[in-house]
Design a protein around this motif. Structure first.
Motif, short mmCIF file in Angstrom:
data_model
loop_
_atom_site.label_atom_id
_atom_site.label_comp_id
_atom_site.label_asym_id
_atom_site.label_seq_id
_atom_site.Cartn_x
_atom_site.Cartn_y
_atom_site.Cartn_z
N ILE A 51 0.87 -1.17 0.00
CA ILE A 51 0.00 0.00 0.00
C ILE A 51 0.91 1.22 0.00
CG2 ILE A 51 -1.90 1.19 1.16
CD1 ILE A 51 -2.52 -1.75 0.39
N LYS A 52 0.76 2.09 -1.01
CA LYS A 52 1.66 3.23 -1.17
C LYS A 52 0.90 4.54 -1.03
CE LYS A 52 4.82 0.71 -4.13
NZ LYS A 52 5.51 0.67 -5.41
N ALA A 53 1.62 5.55 -0.58
CA ALA A 53 1.05 6.89 -0.46
C ALA A 53 0.75 7.43 -1.85
CB ALA A 53 2.01 7.82 0.27
N GLY A 74 2.43 13.81 2.44
CA GLY A 74 1.65 14.33 3.55
C GLY A 74 2.04 13.67 4.85
N SER A 75 1.37 14.05 5.91
CA SER A 75 1.61 13.47 7.23
C SER A 75 0.60 12.37 7.50
CB SER A 75 1.48 14.54 8.31
OG SER A 75 2.46 15.54 8.15
N VAL A 76 1.05 11.32 8.20
CA VAL A 76 0.15 10.25 8.60
C VAL A 76 -0.68 10.79 9.76
CG1 VAL A 76 -0.05 7.90 9.46
CG2 VAL A 76 1.77 8.48 7.84
N TRP A 77 -1.95 11.07 9.49
CA TRP A 77 -2.83 11.65 10.50
C TRP A 77 -3.39 10.57 11.42
CZ3 TRP A 77 -8.39 11.61 10.95
CH2 TRP A 77 -8.87 12.47 11.94
N THR A 125 -4.50 -9.95 5.27
CA THR A 125 -4.02 -9.63 6.62
C THR A 125 -2.96 -8.54 6.52
OG1 THR A 125 -4.38 -11.91 7.30
CG2 THR A 125 -2.93 -10.59 8.69
N VAL A 126 -3.03 -7.57 7.42
CA VAL A 126 -2.01 -6.53 7.48
C VAL A 126 -0.74 -7.19 8.03
CG1 VAL A 126 -1.33 -4.31 8.45
CG2 VAL A 126 -3.73 -4.72 7.85
N LYS A 127 0.25 -7.38 7.15
CA LYS A 127 1.49 -8.05 7.54
C LYS A 127 2.44 -7.09 8.27
CE LYS A 127 0.51 -11.97 5.51
NZ LYS A 127 0.14 -13.13 6.30
N GLU A 128 2.49 -5.83 7.78
CA GLU A 128 3.43 -4.87 8.37
C GLU A 128 2.95 -3.45 8.10
OE1 GLU A 128 8.20 -3.80 8.16
OE2 GLU A 128 7.39 -5.37 6.87
N LEU A 129 3.02 -2.62 9.13
CA LEU A 129 2.80 -1.18 8.98
C LEU A 129 4.17 -0.53 8.92
CD1 LEU A 129 -0.11 -0.67 11.52
CD2 LEU A 129 -0.25 -0.42 9.04
N LYS A 130 4.42 0.26 7.91
CA LYS A 130 5.74 0.87 7.71
C LYS A 130 5.81 2.30 8.23
CE LYS A 130 7.71 -2.22 4.75
NZ LYS A 130 9.04 -2.78 4.91
N VAL A 131 4.68 2.81 8.76
CA VAL A 131 4.63 4.19 9.23
C VAL A 131 4.00 4.25 10.62
CG1 VAL A 131 4.47 5.18 6.91
CG2 VAL A 131 2.38 4.60 8.14
N ALA A 132 4.17 5.39 11.26
CA ALA A 132 3.52 5.67 12.54
C ALA A 132 2.78 6.99 12.41
CB ALA A 132 4.57 5.76 13.66
N GLU A 133 1.78 7.19 13.26
CA GLU A 133 1.05 8.46 13.22
C GLU A 133 2.03 9.60 13.45
OE1 GLU A 133 -2.33 8.25 15.84
OE2 GLU A 133 -3.30 6.73 14.60
N GLY A 134 1.91 10.64 12.62
CA GLY A 134 2.80 11.79 12.70
C GLY A 134 3.95 11.74 11.71
N ASP A 135 4.23 10.56 11.13
CA ASP A 135 5.31 10.44 10.14
C ASP A 135 4.95 11.22 8.88
OD1 ASP A 135 6.66 8.73 11.82
OD2 ASP A 135 6.39 6.94 10.58
N PHE A 136 5.96 11.73 8.19
CA PHE A 136 5.77 12.36 6.89
C PHE A 136 6.12 11.35 5.82
CE2 PHE A 136 6.92 14.71 3.11
CZ PHE A 136 5.89 15.63 3.02
N VAL A 137 5.27 11.22 4.80
CA VAL A 137 5.54 10.31 3.69
C VAL A 137 5.52 11.09 2.37
CG1 VAL A 137 4.62 8.25 4.83
CG2 VAL A 137 3.09 9.68 3.46
N ASN A 138 6.27 10.59 1.42
CA ASN A 138 6.27 11.15 0.07
C ASN A 138 5.42 10.26 -0.82
OD1 ASN A 138 8.13 13.46 0.20
ND2 ASN A 138 9.62 11.90 0.81
N GLY A 156 4.36 7.62 -3.25
CA GLY A 156 5.02 6.37 -3.63
C GLY A 156 5.66 5.62 -2.48
N ASP A 157 5.78 6.24 -1.29
CA ASP A 157 6.34 5.55 -0.14
C ASP A 157 5.41 4.41 0.29
OD1 ASP A 157 8.46 7.32 -0.09
OD2 ASP A 157 7.87 8.31 1.77
N VAL A 158 5.98 3.28 0.68
CA VAL A 158 5.18 2.15 1.15
C VAL A 158 4.70 2.44 2.56
CG1 VAL A 158 5.18 -0.32 1.67
CG2 VAL A 158 6.44 0.53 -0.31
N ILE A 159 3.37 2.32 2.75
CA ILE A 159 2.76 2.57 4.04
C ILE A 159 2.53 1.27 4.80
CG2 ILE A 159 0.60 3.38 5.11
CD1 ILE A 159 0.44 5.44 2.84
#
Length: 70
Positions: free
Chosen positions: A4-6, A10-13, A48-61, A63-66
């Motif tokens: 799942i890509k951005a 933006g920021s992960v709200w 199944t959600v195997k892995e979350l690559k971000v945390a709330e408050g992180d900035f993503v560009n 195409g970044d994998v979320i």
């Protein structure tokens, strides 16, 4: 496995799922905040959600994998 890509920078709200959680096709995974707008990012396949690559408050560009769903 689906990465799942951005769709924009933006920021992960808010993260709406947890690792190990079962998700359905089209279910929102995270909500990004960009330019004072909330942009939901959804999975295109169920699984199944195997892995979350971000945390709330992180900035993503764009195409970044979320998360990885499989």
């Amino acid at each position: 496995m689906e990465e799942i890509k951005a769709t924009m920078a933006g920021s992960v709200w808010k993260i709406t799922v947890s690792e190990g959680e079962e998700v359905k096709d089209g279910q929102d995974i995270v909500i990004l905040e960009s330019m004072k707008m909330e942009i939901p990012i959804a999975t295109e396949t169920g699984g199944t959600v195997k892995e979350l690559k971000v945390a709330e408050g992180d900035f993503v560009n764009e195409g970044d994998v979320i998360a990885i769903v499989g």
